[in-house]
Design an enzyme around this catalytic site. Sequence first.
Site, PDB file in Angstrom:
ATOM      1  N   PRO A  61      30.628 -61.837 -54.721  1.00 21.00           N
ATOM      2  CG  PRO A  61      32.895 -61.864 -55.129  1.00 21.00           C
ATOM      3  CD  PRO A  61      31.769 -60.943 -54.842  1.00 21.00           C
ATOM      4  CD  GLU A  62      25.907 -64.889 -51.090  1.00 19.58           C
ATOM      5  OE1 GLU A  62      25.700 -65.942 -50.474  1.00 19.58           O
ATOM      6  OE2 GLU A  62      25.044 -64.027 -51.261  1.00 19.58           O
TER       7      GLU A  62
END
Length: 270
Positions: free
Chosen positions: A2-3
């Site tokens: 996840p960014e």
Amino acid sequence: MPELPEVEVSRQGIEPGLVGQTIESICIRTAKLRWDVPTDILLTHGHVIRSVTRRAKYLFINTDVGSVILHLGMTGFLRVFAQTTPLKKHDHLDINLSNGQCLRFNDARRFGACLWQAKDADPHPLLLKLGPEPLTDDFSLTHLFELSRGRTCTVKQFIMDNKQVVGVGNIYANEALFLAGIAPKRAAGKISKARYALLSRYIKQVLAAAIKQGGTTLKDFSQVDGNPGYFSLQLNVYGRTGAECLRCQTDLKSQMIGQRNTFWCPSCQT
DNA sequence: ATTGACTCCTGATGGC
DNA sequence: TGCCATCAGGAGTCAA
């Protein structure tokens, strides 16, 4: 992995199932993620979830007594489903709602975190040093330029530093630098104002586009409904070592910069 | 103050 | 087929 876009997609995914619901109980199945999971989060029992918000890559489950803060780390993800859903490996935390549903946090590598922010208390120390949100006007086209003067680190490390701007992780740093035509190893302090304006614009653009498409799916990420994100289909450089640049057919290069894998086109990026 | 190295953790991958 | 060794990677922490 996840960014910021993936975290925002997760927020949007869980929000409809949580807001207005009452927290019946919280089940802490794993006492320590990146840090010890604070038992203070149990104070939310019996309280209504007012909103689900995001700051940088932190998600906030907000109630009248305080907020449960979640960070997905590298491999974390959230699902909303019936409390009776069978457990899977690495299911660390459940927030059980009075309607029989629950928010379940799974994180194989446990780089993620669960923190507590009491209502009206000082902001959590981890939040104090965060730079502006890239998708707001607080992140102006001259922001990076002004902060970068005199800095000798590489531009890639600079834009990935949360003190300058939050939420630019490895994938999107690589992509934004490609689109702006800037070589990742260039010293941050020696890049012109005009080029920073371009880079800032592409950071905003690439993050916004990724959110719109449901995030980037590489190995681990999926949306709250379990569907993958689709952004990986249009990555220009990330993970494409040795492949041809989509723009000029030059072989792409890769190298570790600051412990992070970095990809670029030696012809398009100078 | 800034920078770079180290650290947490597990699943995937590759070599033999 | 199985068993190592290696690696990825967000971001805080520490040392220089």
